[in-house]
Scaffold this active site. Structure first.
Site, PDB file in Angstrom:
ATOM      1  N   ARG A  54       0.871  -1.182   0.000  1.00  0.00           N
ATOM      2  CA  ARG A  54       0.000   0.000   0.000  1.00  0.00           C
ATOM      3  C   ARG A  54       0.906   1.229   0.000  1.00  0.00           C
ATOM      4  O   ARG A  54       2.123   1.120   0.132  1.00  0.00           O
ATOM      5  CB  ARG A  54      -1.016  -0.008   1.159  1.00  0.00           C
ATOM      6  CG  ARG A  54      -0.682  -0.786   2.380  1.00  0.00           C
ATOM      7  CD  ARG A  54       0.460  -0.233   3.150  1.00  0.00           C
ATOM      8  NE  ARG A  54       0.313   1.182   3.369  1.00  0.00           N
ATOM      9  CZ  ARG A  54       1.285   2.030   3.545  1.00  0.00           C
ATOM     10  NH1 ARG A  54       2.542   1.612   3.529  1.00  0.00           N
ATOM     11  NH2 ARG A  54       1.069   3.310   3.735  1.00  0.00           N
ATOM     12  N   GLY A  55       0.280   2.396  -0.121  1.00  0.00           N
ATOM     13  CA  GLY A  55       1.075   3.617  -0.268  1.00  0.00           C
ATOM     14  C   GLY A  55       1.181   3.948  -1.748  1.00  0.00           C
ATOM     15  O   GLY A  55       1.417   3.049  -2.578  1.00  0.00           O
ATOM     16  N   ALA A  56       1.023   5.246  -2.063  1.00  0.00           N
ATOM     17  CA  ALA A  56       0.855   5.646  -3.457  1.00  0.00           C
ATOM     18  C   ALA A  56       1.947   5.115  -4.401  1.00  0.00           C
ATOM     19  O   ALA A  56       1.654   4.501  -5.428  1.00  0.00           O
ATOM     20  CB  ALA A  56       0.785   7.169  -3.535  1.00  0.00           C
ATOM     21  N   ARG A  95      -7.531  -0.077  -6.316  1.00  0.00           N
ATOM     22  CA  ARG A  95      -7.530   1.015  -5.320  1.00  0.00           C
ATOM     23  C   ARG A  95      -7.756   2.306  -6.105  1.00  0.00           C
ATOM     24  O   ARG A  95      -6.915   2.690  -6.903  1.00  0.00           O
ATOM     25  CB  ARG A  95      -6.195   1.100  -4.570  1.00  0.00           C
ATOM     26  CG  ARG A  95      -5.867  -0.105  -3.766  1.00  0.00           C
ATOM     27  CD  ARG A  95      -5.830  -0.052  -2.268  1.00  0.00           C
ATOM     28  NE  ARG A  95      -6.207   1.011  -1.456  1.00  0.00           N
ATOM     29  CZ  ARG A  95      -5.440   1.487  -0.451  1.00  0.00           C
ATOM     30  NH1 ARG A  95      -4.233   1.004  -0.236  1.00  0.00           N
ATOM     31  NH2 ARG A  95      -5.887   2.440   0.344  1.00  0.00           N
ATOM     32  N   GLN A 208      -1.542   2.646   9.983  1.00  0.00           N
ATOM     33  CA  GLN A 208      -0.280   2.649   9.228  1.00  0.00           C
ATOM     34  C   GLN A 208       0.821   3.408   9.972  1.00  0.00           C
ATOM     35  O   GLN A 208       1.995   3.115   9.817  1.00  0.00           O
ATOM     36  CB  GLN A 208      -0.478   3.288   7.846  1.00  0.00           C
ATOM     37  CG  GLN A 208      -1.283   2.458   6.875  1.00  0.00           C
ATOM     38  CD  GLN A 208      -2.748   2.830   6.901  1.00  0.00           C
ATOM     39  OE1 GLN A 208      -3.291   3.233   7.915  1.00  0.00           O
ATOM     40  NE2 GLN A 208      -3.422   2.682   5.775  1.00  0.00           N
ATOM     41  N   ASP A 249      -1.865  10.795  -2.035  1.00  0.00           N
ATOM     42  CA  ASP A 249      -2.229   9.763  -3.014  1.00  0.00           C
ATOM     43  C   ASP A 249      -2.638  10.365  -4.339  1.00  0.00           C
ATOM     44  O   ASP A 249      -2.597   9.696  -5.373  1.00  0.00           O
ATOM     45  CB  ASP A 249      -3.337   8.879  -2.452  1.00  0.00           C
ATOM     46  CG  ASP A 249      -2.795   8.095  -1.274  1.00  0.00           C
ATOM     47  OD1 ASP A 249      -2.738   8.664  -0.165  1.00  0.00           O
ATOM     48  OD2 ASP A 249      -2.362   6.954  -1.475  1.00  0.00           O
ATOM     49  N   ASN A 259      -5.108  12.662   0.819  1.00  0.00           N
ATOM     50  CA  ASN A 259      -4.219  11.788   1.588  1.00  0.00           C
ATOM     51  C   ASN A 259      -5.067  11.042   2.621  1.00  0.00           C
ATOM     52  O   ASN A 259      -6.282  11.244   2.713  1.00  0.00           O
ATOM     53  CB  ASN A 259      -3.108  12.609   2.260  1.00  0.00           C
ATOM     54  CG  ASN A 259      -1.996  11.724   2.811  1.00  0.00           C
ATOM     55  OD1 ASN A 259      -1.533  10.807   2.125  1.00  0.00           O
ATOM     56  ND2 ASN A 259      -1.571  11.951   4.036  1.00  0.00           N
ATOM     57  N   LYS A 260      -4.418  10.192   3.387  1.00  0.00           N
ATOM     58  CA  LYS A 260      -5.124   9.343   4.355  1.00  0.00           C
ATOM     59  C   LYS A 260      -6.107  10.144   5.215  1.00  0.00           C
ATOM     60  O   LYS A 260      -5.800  11.256   5.645  1.00  0.00           O
ATOM     61  CB  LYS A 260      -4.084   8.647   5.240  1.00  0.00           C
ATOM     62  CG  LYS A 260      -4.610   7.684   6.254  1.00  0.00           C
ATOM     63  CD  LYS A 260      -5.527   6.632   5.671  1.00  0.00           C
ATOM     64  CE  LYS A 260      -4.857   5.810   4.581  1.00  0.00           C
ATOM     65  NZ  LYS A 260      -5.836   4.984   3.823  1.00  0.00           N
TER      66      LYS A 260
HETATM   67  O1  MRU Z   1      -4.267   3.344   2.435  1.00  0.00           O
HETATM   68  P1  MRU Z   1      -2.788   3.493   2.220  1.00  0.00           P
HETATM   69  O2  MRU Z   1      -1.962   2.894   3.316  1.00  0.00           O
HETATM   70  O3  MRU Z   1      -2.362   3.058   0.839  1.00  0.00           O
HETATM   71  O4  MRU Z   1      -2.567   5.066   2.280  1.00  0.00           O
HETATM   72  C1  MRU Z   1      -1.277   5.596   2.210  1.00  0.00           C
HETATM   73  C2  MRU Z   1      -1.255   7.055   2.385  1.00  0.00           C
HETATM   74  O5  MRU Z   1      -2.265   7.709   2.538  1.00  0.00           O
HETATM   75  C3  MRU Z   1       0.072   7.719   2.283  1.00  0.00           C
HETATM   76  O6  MRU Z   1       0.112   8.833   3.123  1.00  0.00           O
HETATM   77  C4  MRU Z   1       0.259   8.136   0.845  1.00  0.00           C
HETATM   78  O7  MRU Z   1       0.241   7.067  -0.015  1.00  0.00           O
HETATM   79  C5  MRU Z   1       1.404   9.022   0.696  1.00  0.00           C
HETATM   80  S1  MRU Z   1       2.988   8.516   0.110  1.00  0.00           S
HETATM   81  C6  MRU Z   1       3.337   6.928   0.388  1.00  0.00           C
END
Ligand code: MRU
Length: 369
Positions: A54-56, A95, A208, A249, A259-260
């Site tokens: 996970r993570g962008a 996603r 996370q 994201d 973002n999250k």
């Molecule tokens: O749901 P996730 O864990 O994929 O979300 C991740 C985030 O929101 C991060 O802050 C985002 O991807 C920024 S850079 C890795």
């Protein structure tokens, strides 16, 4: 970055079998370090959707390798056609919020089309997936080089005292291929001997921050403290946060930042307390097609059970327990949008800019219409 002193990336090709992609299965962190082998497009889609990765940036790199795995499965007569287009759509649906995913699959699809034979298309997809991952590493390293200048200046203003940085979710190397976005300037500061300390938001519901950011900062020896999501405003009111750095994201061409979930509230608290609020992002997280983040960015809604239950280590085993009354309903919005007006600056691989169209176009002039 390092895991128990050994260098790792979050995704790589199995050295013994190029048809197998290896990832760190993040569902088990921080309690277990497990590497998972992925053999097919479907396995990659599951890994993305169920958040093994996970993570962008990592989602983008995983999608790049997903397209490569798809070329290995595609019927020979239809390699650049329907099968690969279906693979693209399936990956995109896995996603919806992180734009890096569609960025990567579009690059792959265009590249694969240039191959003339089946073997050539497979080779191109393999190389392109590797290039996408390398690009991510390079961008993040450069985000660190630019972002550290802000930390250095804050350190100077504080006479070398510790700079306290608050971050939300995991925008670390685990969310990218290496270095991370929000953490890259922190790692660069540590390399330069600048005193830093990170406030790590736990980041409900998937935690996370508590499980991933805390783990990776510990592995790299970065001083940090995990806080409940609601603590940030209090810390800012008491002068205990010098800056906020988060990842994203998807950021619009006008600087609105998805973002999250919970990021927006941190930006509001930061504005109310004159704390600079920075977003660190590679250009692969910019959606140049859209302008209004609140209206146009798709916000993923995930399983309510991620809110109703919580997971952790109990007597040496990872267990999942119910938090809410058995029959309470829950809603699980995974992201929110912070409007550009609350953002101090965007830290990109090409430098730092204002969160608006003009600022972004000064760094990325090739995007001018
Ligand atoms: O749901 P996730 O864990 O994929 O979300 C991740 C985030 O929101 C991060 O802050 C985002 O991807 C920024 S850079 C890795």
């Amino acid at each position: 970055m390092h895991v128990n002193g050994k260098h790792y990336r979050t995704i790589w090709v199995n050295g013994n079998n190029k048809k197998v992609i290896r990832v760190i299965d993040q569902r088990w962190l921080p309690h277990r370090f497990i590497v998972e082998d992925l053999h097919s497009l479907d396995e990659m889609i599951t890994a993305i959707r169920e958040m093994h990765v996970r993570g962008a940036g990592l989602i983008g790199a995983a999608a790049g390798y997903g397209m490569y795995l798809a070329t290995l499965e595609a019927p020979e007569d239809n390699l650049a056609g329907r099968f690969m287009e279906d693979a693209r759509e399936k990956l995109k649906a896995s996603r919806p919020t992180a734009v890096n995913l569609s960025w990567a699959v579009e690059i792959q699809l265009q590249a694969i089309k240039t191959g003339k034979t089946v073997q050539e298309k497979i080779s191109i997809a393999y190389k392109t997936a590797g290039d996408i991952a390398e690009m991510d590493v390079d961008y993040c390293k450069r985000i660190g080089e630019h972002g550290v200048t802000i930390i250095k200046e804050l350190s100077r203003q504080k006479g070398g005292e510790t700079v306290n940085i608050l971050t939300h979710c995991n925008a670390g190397w685990l969310g990218m291929v290496d270095w991370g976005t929000a953490t890259a300037p922190v790692y660069a500061a540590i390399e330069k001997g600048i005193n830093v300390h990170v406030w790590v938001d736990e980041t409900r519901p998937r935690n996370q921050g508590a499980s991933l950011t805390a783990w990776e900062l510990k592995q790299q020896g970065v001083p940090h403290t995990v806080i409940a999501d609601n603590a940030g405003g209090h810390l800012m009111q008491h002068g205990m946060v010098d800056m906020v750095i988060v990842g994203t994201d998807r950021t619009t061409s006008t600087g609105d930042v998805a973002n999250k979930i919970g990021t927006y509230l941190k930006a509001l608290a930061a504005r109310d307390n004159n704390v600079p609020f920075y977003v660190a992002l590679p250009s692969s997280s910019i959606d140049w097609q859209i302008q209004d983040g609140m209206k146009e960015i798709p916000i993923e809604e995930r399983e309510p059970d991620e809110v109703r239950y919580i997971e952790g280590l109990c007597d040496g085993e990872i267990k999942r327990v119910l938090l809410t009354p058995e029959d309470s309903r829950a809603a699980n919005y995974a992201f929110d949008v912070t409007p550009a007006r609350l953002v101090t600056g965007l830290i990109t691989e090409r430098g730092i800019c204002k969160p608006d169209r003009q600022g972004l176009l000064e760094l990325f002039p090739e995007r001018k219409l």
